[in-house]
Design an enzyme around this catalytic site. Structure first.
Site, PDB file in Angstrom:
ATOM      1  N   GLU A   1      77.454 -30.103 -78.955  1.00  0.00           N
ATOM      2  CA  GLU A   1      77.675 -29.413 -80.432  1.00  0.00           C
ATOM      3  C   GLU A   1      78.327 -28.048 -80.265  1.00  0.00           C
ATOM      4  OE1 GLU A   1      74.205 -28.892 -82.934  1.00  0.00           O
ATOM      5  OE2 GLU A   1      75.396 -28.195 -84.591  1.00  0.00           O
TER       6      GLU A   1
ATOM      7  N   LYS B   1      79.378 -33.399 -81.708  1.00  0.00           N
ATOM      8  CA  LYS B   1      79.023 -32.823 -83.009  1.00  0.00           C
ATOM      9  C   LYS B   1      79.612 -31.784 -83.262  1.00  0.00           C
ATOM     10  CE  LYS B   1      74.815 -31.329 -85.698  1.00  0.00           C
ATOM     11  NZ  LYS B   1      73.448 -32.045 -85.832  1.00  0.00           N
TER      12      LYS B   1
HETATM   13  P1  13P Z   1      73.270 -28.617 -90.406  1.00  0.00           P
HETATM   14  O1  13P Z   1      73.827 -29.764 -90.889  1.00  0.00           O
HETATM   15  O2  13P Z   1      72.292 -27.852 -91.525  1.00  0.00           O
HETATM   16  O3  13P Z   1      74.538 -27.707 -90.181  1.00  0.00           O
HETATM   17  O4  13P Z   1      72.402 -28.808 -89.110  1.00  0.00           O
HETATM   18  C1  13P Z   1      72.954 -29.576 -88.351  1.00  0.00           C
HETATM   19  C2  13P Z   1      72.636 -29.075 -86.997  1.00  0.00           C
HETATM   20  O5  13P Z   1      71.659 -29.800 -86.031  1.00  0.00           O
HETATM   21  C3  13P Z   1      73.024 -27.778 -86.520  1.00  0.00           C
HETATM   22  O6  13P Z   1      72.750 -27.649 -84.955  1.00  0.00           O
END
Ligand code: 13P
Length: 339
Positions: A177, A219
């Site tokens: 991510e 992500k």
């Molecule tokens: P949000 O969808 O609230 O951005 O959170 C996703 C997430 O896992 C952030 O690390």
């Protein structure tokens, strides 16, 4: 390495019509969320809230996995069943946030680097033994006139790849991510340029560190106007820019892309996902891994009251169902008014 298991798990996480619930708020973040509904962040309130989410009937039709925070991985539901068992028993895979948060990057102008690599091999072995089948590590990239620097992008990309390699060694699917924040006053074009640089660096490091692309998920943020920008790009423009950027930088070997919501309103996050999935067939599955956009209406309905649990579960189920439809490109705004 557990190649086939990683590939099978990653595919199962993005099976058609399903996405991921991010319920891995760290102690500091869940405190903020609960404060927003005037609930104190005690262990029992956090447990009650997660119990509400994980026992919502029907959600297993729309959610393939849940990202947990370490506390929840080892916690029990109201009936004494460990949360991990409760989820697995309903066909929902448990996963775990393994980073230790973003800290100020030395020698930078307040940029951030995500920590947590020391001891990660040992922690991953424990998490896997406890039932975690996938993991998450979030890097945070800020946009400003002088940000992000190549230095910040480079160290975060390198850490993401080191994390991903360690996960795969342990038989745990890494969710990679790299989040480009959407809080600034930047245009959508600037977001696209930065997201491009970040994804290029991340996939270069993943290749250098021999991460199995078939056994991971990406992500990312969507390519979107900064929240403070005076002109906000429309849904169609967001979908086109997001896909253009992803198609340029994400190899087709990656089985799925699971978006974060990043502070978008819940309905807008759903509309964007739907528009992305209406652009035609892509090399990867495109679905959600939302935190706030799946949970906000449920939190607001609950307010810490046992009497509101059913209403909160209905609100959560609705967001899960509508995002599932969006992951198939079958969502319409009318579904927001349906009972
Ligand atoms: P949000 O969808 O609230 O951005 O959170 C996703 C997430 O896992 C952030 O690390």
């Amino acid at each position: 390495m557990h190649r086939q298991e990683l590939i099978d798990t990653a595919r199962e996480m993005v099976v058609a019509g399903k996405g991921i619930l991010a319920a891995d708020e760290s102690t500091g973040t869940i405190k903020k969320r609960l404060a927003g509904i005037d609930v104190e962040s005690t262990e029992s309130n956090r447990q009650a809230y997660r119990n509400l989410l994980f026992t919502t009937q029907g959600v297993e039709g729309f959610i393939s996995g849940v990202i947990l925070y370490e506390e929840t991985l080892f916690q029990k539901a109201h009936d004494g069943t460990p949360f991990v068992e409760l989820l697995a028993g309903r066909g929902i895979m448990p996963g775990i946030k393994v980073d230790m948060g973003a800290k100020t990057l030395a020698n930078s102008n307040d940029e951030m680097v995500t920590e947590g690599l020391d001891g990660l091999r040992e922690r991953l072995a424990d998490y896997r033994a406890a039932g975690a089948r996938f993991a998450k590590w979030r890097a945070v990239i800020d946009i400003a006139a002088d940000k992000p620097t190549d230095y910040c992008i480079g160290v975060n990309a390198s850490a993401l790849a080191r994390y991903a390699a360690l996960c795969q060694e342990a038989g745990v699917v890494p969710i990679v991510e790299p989040e480009v924040l959407m809080d600034g006053d930047n245009s959508i074009e600037r977001c696209e340029e930065v997201t491009s640089r970040v994804l290029q660096a991340v996939f270069s490091e993943l290749a250098a560190q021999q991460v199995l692309l078939e056994g991971m998920l990406l992500k990312p943020n969507m390519v979107i106007s900064g929240k403070q920008c005076s002109t906000q790009a429309g849904v169609e423009e967001v979908a086109q820019a997001t896909l253009r950027c992803l198609r340029r930088h994400v190899p087709a070997a990656v089985p799925g892309i699971v978006f974060l919501s990043g502070g978008q309103s819940d309905e807008l996050a759903t509309a964007h996902l739907n528009a992305v999935n209406r652009q035609g067939v892509q090399p990867w599955a495109l679905t959600f891994s939302y935190g706030r956009a799946l949970q906000a209406p449920a939190l607001a309905a609950w307010r810490g009251q046992q009497a509101n649990v059913e209403a909160a579960q209905r609100a959560f189920l609705k967001r899960a169902r509508n995002n599932s439809a969006a992951s198939r490109g079958e969502y319409s705004a009318d579904m927001e008014n349906a009972a």
